[in-house]
Design a protein around this motif. Structure first.
Motif, PDB file in Angstrom:
ATOM      1  N   VAL A  58       0.844  -1.191   0.000  1.00 52.14           N
ATOM      2  CA  VAL A  58       0.000   0.000   0.000  1.00 52.14           C
ATOM      3  C   VAL A  58       0.888   1.253   0.000  1.00 52.14           C
ATOM      4  O   VAL A  58       0.588   2.240  -0.664  1.00 52.14           O
ATOM      5  CB  VAL A  58      -0.954   0.013   1.220  1.00 52.14           C
ATOM      6  N   CYS A  59       2.005   1.196   0.726  1.00 53.02           N
ATOM      7  CA  CYS A  59       2.890   2.359   0.863  1.00 53.02           C
ATOM      8  C   CYS A  59       4.223   2.207   0.133  1.00 53.02           C
ATOM      9  O   CYS A  59       4.935   3.197  -0.049  1.00 53.02           O
ATOM     10  CB  CYS A  59       3.177   2.627   2.338  1.00 53.02           C
ATOM     11  N   HIS A  60       4.582   0.991  -0.245  1.00 50.84           N
ATOM     12  CA  HIS A  60       5.879   0.740  -0.870  1.00 50.84           C
ATOM     13  C   HIS A  60       5.702  -0.077  -2.147  1.00 50.84           C
ATOM     14  O   HIS A  60       4.847  -0.960  -2.202  1.00 50.84           O
ATOM     15  CB  HIS A  60       6.790  -0.067   0.068  1.00 50.84           C
ATOM     16  N   LEU A  66       6.281   5.615  -3.167  1.00 51.47           N
ATOM     17  CA  LEU A  66       4.883   5.980  -2.955  1.00 51.47           C
ATOM     18  C   LEU A  66       4.826   6.826  -1.693  1.00 51.47           C
ATOM     19  O   LEU A  66       5.439   7.880  -1.621  1.00 51.47           O
ATOM     20  CB  LEU A  66       4.007   4.731  -2.812  1.00 51.47           C
ATOM     21  N   VAL A  67       4.118   6.367  -0.693  1.00 55.86           N
ATOM     22  CA  VAL A  67       4.084   7.039   0.602  1.00 55.86           C
ATOM     23  C   VAL A  67       5.451   6.902   1.263  1.00 55.86           C
ATOM     24  O   VAL A  67       5.993   7.841   1.825  1.00 55.86           O
ATOM     25  CB  VAL A  67       2.975   6.441   1.498  1.00 55.86           C
ATOM     26  N   ILE A  93       7.794  -3.494  12.824  1.00 56.91           N
ATOM     27  CA  ILE A  93       6.846  -3.944  13.843  1.00 56.91           C
ATOM     28  C   ILE A  93       6.377  -2.794  14.734  1.00 56.91           C
ATOM     29  O   ILE A  93       5.190  -2.649  15.006  1.00 56.91           O
ATOM     30  CB  ILE A  93       7.460  -5.084  14.680  1.00 56.91           C
ATOM     31  N   LYS A  94       7.297  -1.930  15.151  1.00 59.77           N
ATOM     32  CA  LYS A  94       6.962  -0.843  16.083  1.00 59.77           C
ATOM     33  C   LYS A  94       6.534   0.444  15.395  1.00 59.77           C
ATOM     34  O   LYS A  94       5.946   1.322  16.012  1.00 59.77           O
ATOM     35  CB  LYS A  94       8.175  -0.533  16.965  1.00 59.77           C
ATOM     36  N   GLY A  95       6.856   0.594  14.127  1.00 57.80           N
ATOM     37  CA  GLY A  95       6.588   1.839  13.415  1.00 57.80           C
ATOM     38  C   GLY A  95       7.783   2.771  13.549  1.00 57.80           C
ATOM     39  O   GLY A  95       8.699   2.512  14.334  1.00 57.80           O
ATOM     40  N   GLY A  96       7.803   3.822  12.788  1.00 51.97           N
ATOM     41  CA  GLY A  96       8.930   4.742  12.845  1.00 51.97           C
ATOM     42  C   GLY A  96       8.654   6.020  12.096  1.00 51.97           C
ATOM     43  O   GLY A  96       7.659   6.145  11.381  1.00 51.97           O
ATOM     44  N   LYS A  97       9.571   6.973  12.271  1.00 47.91           N
ATOM     45  CA  LYS A  97       9.422   8.280  11.614  1.00 47.91           C
ATOM     46  C   LYS A  97      10.768   8.976  11.569  1.00 47.91           C
ATOM     47  O   LYS A  97      11.569   8.847  12.491  1.00 47.91           O
ATOM     48  CB  LYS A  97       8.441   9.147  12.398  1.00 47.91           C
ATOM     49  N   THR A 106       3.485   3.207   9.752  1.00 50.09           N
ATOM     50  CA  THR A 106       2.550   2.577  10.659  1.00 50.09           C
ATOM     51  C   THR A 106       3.176   1.343  11.310  1.00 50.09           C
ATOM     52  O   THR A 106       3.884   0.585  10.654  1.00 50.09           O
ATOM     53  CB  THR A 106       1.290   2.131   9.879  1.00 50.09           C
ATOM     54  N   ALA A 107       2.887   1.141  12.571  1.00 46.23           N
ATOM     55  CA  ALA A 107       3.352  -0.055  13.278  1.00 46.23           C
ATOM     56  C   ALA A 107       2.585  -1.281  12.774  1.00 46.23           C
ATOM     57  O   ALA A 107       1.431  -1.177  12.365  1.00 46.23           O
ATOM     58  CB  ALA A 107       3.137   0.115  14.776  1.00 46.23           C
ATOM     59  N   HIS A 108       3.268  -2.417  12.797  1.00 40.96           N
ATOM     60  CA  HIS A 108       2.665  -3.688  12.380  1.00 40.96           C
ATOM     61  C   HIS A 108       2.890  -4.737  13.469  1.00 40.96           C
ATOM     62  O   HIS A 108       3.582  -5.740  13.266  1.00 40.96           O
ATOM     63  CB  HIS A 108       3.286  -4.152  11.053  1.00 40.96           C
ATOM     64  N   PRO A 109       2.303  -4.525  14.659  1.00 42.21           N
ATOM     65  CA  PRO A 109       2.563  -5.415  15.796  1.00 42.21           C
ATOM     66  C   PRO A 109       2.050  -6.840  15.622  1.00 42.21           C
ATOM     67  O   PRO A 109       2.489  -7.743  16.327  1.00 42.21           O
ATOM     68  CB  PRO A 109       1.853  -4.711  16.960  1.00 42.21           C
TER      69      PRO A 109
END
Length: 130
Positions: A58-60, A66-67, A93-97, A106-109
């Motif tokens: 969706v983002c890559h 993309l996003v 898993i935790k997400g990042g910025k 977005t995190a993917h726990p």
């Protein structure tokens, strides 16, 4: 009347150019989005299967930003090492910025660590620069 004749002539050139474009695209190789058989699916790398079964695309994309960054851009930024694989897996898993801009990943726990590491390994194998 002259407007009508000009409009008709313009339509003929549009049809001709559309036919030229169709002929050109007919010669282009087509990438299949969905494999035709179980055998084709089994030939895919494990990391790619996991990526395709997740929301990563969706983002890559492999070679288009993309996003988030393209997979190839990620591969070209990082060396493939156990430390990098672990760090990137934790980030997924935790997400990042902040690494690739201000858009937060977005995190993917719900993803399993070992699966995410296979995904990261696949991505890092796409490296195009030495």
């Amino acid at each position: 009347m002259s407007v009508f004749i000009m409009a008709c002539n313009g339509n003929e050139s549009t049809q001709s150019s559309n036919q030229d474009l169709k002929a050109e695209t007919d010669r282009m190789p087509v990438k299949k989005a969905i494999p035709d058989s179980e055998e084709e699916v089994s030939e895919l790398p494990e990391g790619l299967k996991l990526i395709n079964g997740s929301d990563c695309n969706v983002c890559h994309k492999k070679d288009i930003k993309l996003v988030g960054p393209s997979y190839i851009d990620i591969a070209n930024k990082y060396d493939k090492s156990d430390k990098v694989i672990t760090t990137l897996a934790e980030t997924i898993i935790k997400g990042g910025k902040g690494v690739w801009g201000e858009v937060m990943m977005t995190a993917h726990p719900s993803l399993k660590g070992e699966d995410v590491e296979k995904m990261v390994e696949y991505i890092l194998d796409l490296r195009t620069i030495e």
